[in-house]
Design a protein around this motif. Structure first.
Motif, short mmCIF file in Angstrom:
data_model
loop_
_atom_site.label_atom_id
_atom_site.label_comp_id
_atom_site.label_asym_id
_atom_site.label_seq_id
_atom_site.Cartn_x
_atom_site.Cartn_y
_atom_site.Cartn_z
N LEU A 21 -8.24 -80.72 106.79
CA LEU A 21 -8.06 -81.34 105.49
C LEU A 21 -8.66 -80.45 104.40
O LEU A 21 -9.83 -80.07 104.49
N VAL A 22 -7.85 -80.13 103.38
CA VAL A 22 -8.26 -79.19 102.33
C VAL A 22 -8.00 -79.80 100.97
O VAL A 22 -6.86 -80.18 100.66
N GLU A 23 -9.04 -79.89 100.14
CA GLU A 23 -8.86 -80.39 98.78
C GLU A 23 -8.23 -79.31 97.91
O GLU A 23 -8.55 -78.13 98.03
N THR A 24 -7.34 -79.72 97.00
CA THR A 24 -6.70 -78.78 96.09
C THR A 24 -6.61 -79.41 94.70
O THR A 24 -6.87 -80.62 94.54
N ALA A 25 -6.25 -78.61 93.72
CA ALA A 25 -6.18 -79.11 92.35
C ALA A 25 -4.93 -79.94 92.13
O ALA A 25 -3.87 -79.67 92.71
N ALA A 26 -5.06 -80.92 91.27
CA ALA A 26 -3.91 -81.77 90.94
C ALA A 26 -2.94 -81.02 90.04
O ALA A 26 -3.34 -80.17 89.24
N VAL A 56 -7.80 -92.74 94.32
CA VAL A 56 -6.97 -92.65 95.51
C VAL A 56 -6.69 -91.17 95.76
O VAL A 56 -6.81 -90.33 94.86
N LEU A 57 -6.33 -90.86 96.99
CA LEU A 57 -5.91 -89.51 97.35
C LEU A 57 -4.41 -89.47 97.54
O LEU A 57 -3.80 -90.44 97.99
N VAL A 58 -3.80 -88.34 97.21
CA VAL A 58 -2.38 -88.12 97.47
C VAL A 58 -2.23 -86.79 98.21
O VAL A 58 -3.16 -85.98 98.26
N CYS A 59 -1.06 -86.60 98.78
CA CYS A 59 -0.80 -85.42 99.60
C CYS A 59 -0.10 -84.34 98.77
O CYS A 59 0.96 -84.58 98.20
N GLU A 69 -1.45 -78.10 115.43
CA GLU A 69 -2.45 -78.29 114.38
C GLU A 69 -1.75 -78.37 113.03
O GLU A 69 -0.77 -77.67 112.78
N LEU A 70 -2.27 -79.25 112.17
CA LEU A 70 -1.69 -79.47 110.85
C LEU A 70 -2.78 -79.36 109.80
O LEU A 70 -3.86 -79.94 109.95
N THR A 71 -2.51 -78.61 108.73
CA THR A 71 -3.39 -78.56 107.56
C THR A 71 -2.76 -79.40 106.45
O THR A 71 -1.61 -79.16 106.08
N VAL A 72 -3.50 -80.37 105.97
CA VAL A 72 -3.03 -81.24 104.89
C VAL A 72 -3.84 -80.94 103.63
O VAL A 72 -5.07 -80.97 103.65
N SER A 73 -3.16 -80.63 102.55
CA SER A 73 -3.80 -80.43 101.25
C SER A 73 -3.79 -81.76 100.50
O SER A 73 -2.74 -82.41 100.41
N TRP A 74 -4.94 -82.15 99.96
CA TRP A 74 -5.03 -83.44 99.29
C TRP A 74 -5.61 -83.29 97.89
O TRP A 74 -6.30 -82.32 97.58
N VAL A 75 -5.29 -84.28 97.07
CA VAL A 75 -5.64 -84.26 95.64
C VAL A 75 -6.28 -85.58 95.27
O VAL A 75 -5.84 -86.64 95.73
#
Length: 252
Positions: A21-26, A56-59, A69-75
């Motif tokens: 899980l990786v946070e990224t900019a909106a 809330v978080l979005v994808c 393996e899956l990497t999901v970027s979230w905002v």
């Protein structure tokens, strides 16, 4: 690779065993998008005052890292962001990032709930679960945090109190609009206990003047029973139940 071009495709299971899980900019909204989003959101709140603009978080995207393996970027955003789905010209909207829980009975059936009229999807049949919320402070968003969130959704929607550590990571689903759902399996319980917990939760909510998020539950054993559930279904429900049915058959 799973991209936003997947919108409008069929929901599917991704057969993931490891999750990153990786946070990224909106994305930056144009002034026109922001104005239209606020107008749609304000209209929704007037129609249903129970809606709230909480965090809330979005994808923002998901990509494969090897075969399993899956990497999901979230905002980080707020629920108001979902109003962009109703703006025809919007290009900055992002789909949901959510958890769902498979709650079996001890005879192998699966709990499915119907969303109440106070929710954003009235009458829709789905698994217990909901959109993810941002971690508190500097806490990481990791698989342990998703376990905790799934356990919280399960007790809030069904009254079933399960320790986060007792939930098993089961799979990942991609909804037809590109949303990513992390699926957990809860320990099996007798039907009588499931119904008792649900009815006690619903009664407590109504005593407080609130409608429970799920207003009904059913227990199913196969996709052949899904057409019997009147009303809309979450698009990812059928592939989940199909896989659950297949794995149950393998264990017998």
């Amino acid at each position: 690779m799973i991209e936003e071009s997947a919108r409008g495709s069929r929901a599917e299971l991704l057969d993931v065993h490891r999750l990153r899980l990786v946070e990224t900019a909106a994305p930056r909204l144009t002034p026109e998008e922001r104005f239209a989003m606020n107008r749609v959101w304000d209209a929704k709140v007037r129609a249903n005052p129970s809606f709230f603009d909480g965090p809330v978080l979005v994808c923002a995207g998901a990509r494969r890292e090897g075969p399993d393996e899956l990497t999901v970027s979230w905002v980080r955003t707020t629920y108001r962001h979902f109003a962009l789905r109703r703006v025809p010209f919007a290009t900055s909207w992002l789909p949901s990032f959510f958890v769902s829980v498979l709650q079996p009975t001890d005879d192998g059936r699966l709990l499915v709930g119907r969303m109440s009229n106070s929710t954003a999807a009235p009458g829709r049949w789905q698994l217990p679960g909901g959109s993810l919320e941002p971690p508190e402070g500097d806490a990481p968003l990791d698989l342990a945090a998703l376990h905790r969130h799934a356990a919280r959704e399960l007790i809030e929607e069904t009254g079933i109190d399960t320790r986060p550590d007792d939930l098993t990571f089961w799979n990942v689903t991609r909804a037809g609009n590109g949303g990513i759902g992390v699926l957990f399996r809860a320990p099996a319980l007798p039907e009588a206990r499931l119904r008792e917990r649900f009815e006690a939760m619903a009664a407590a909510e109504r005593a407080q003047g609130r409608e429970p998020e799920l207003d009904d539950i059913v227990l199913i054993h196969s996709t052949s029973q899904l057409p019997l559930l009147a009303g809309p279904h979450a698009d990812y429900l059928e592939p989940i139940v199909s896989r659950y049915e297949a794995t149950a058959a393998e264990r017998t």
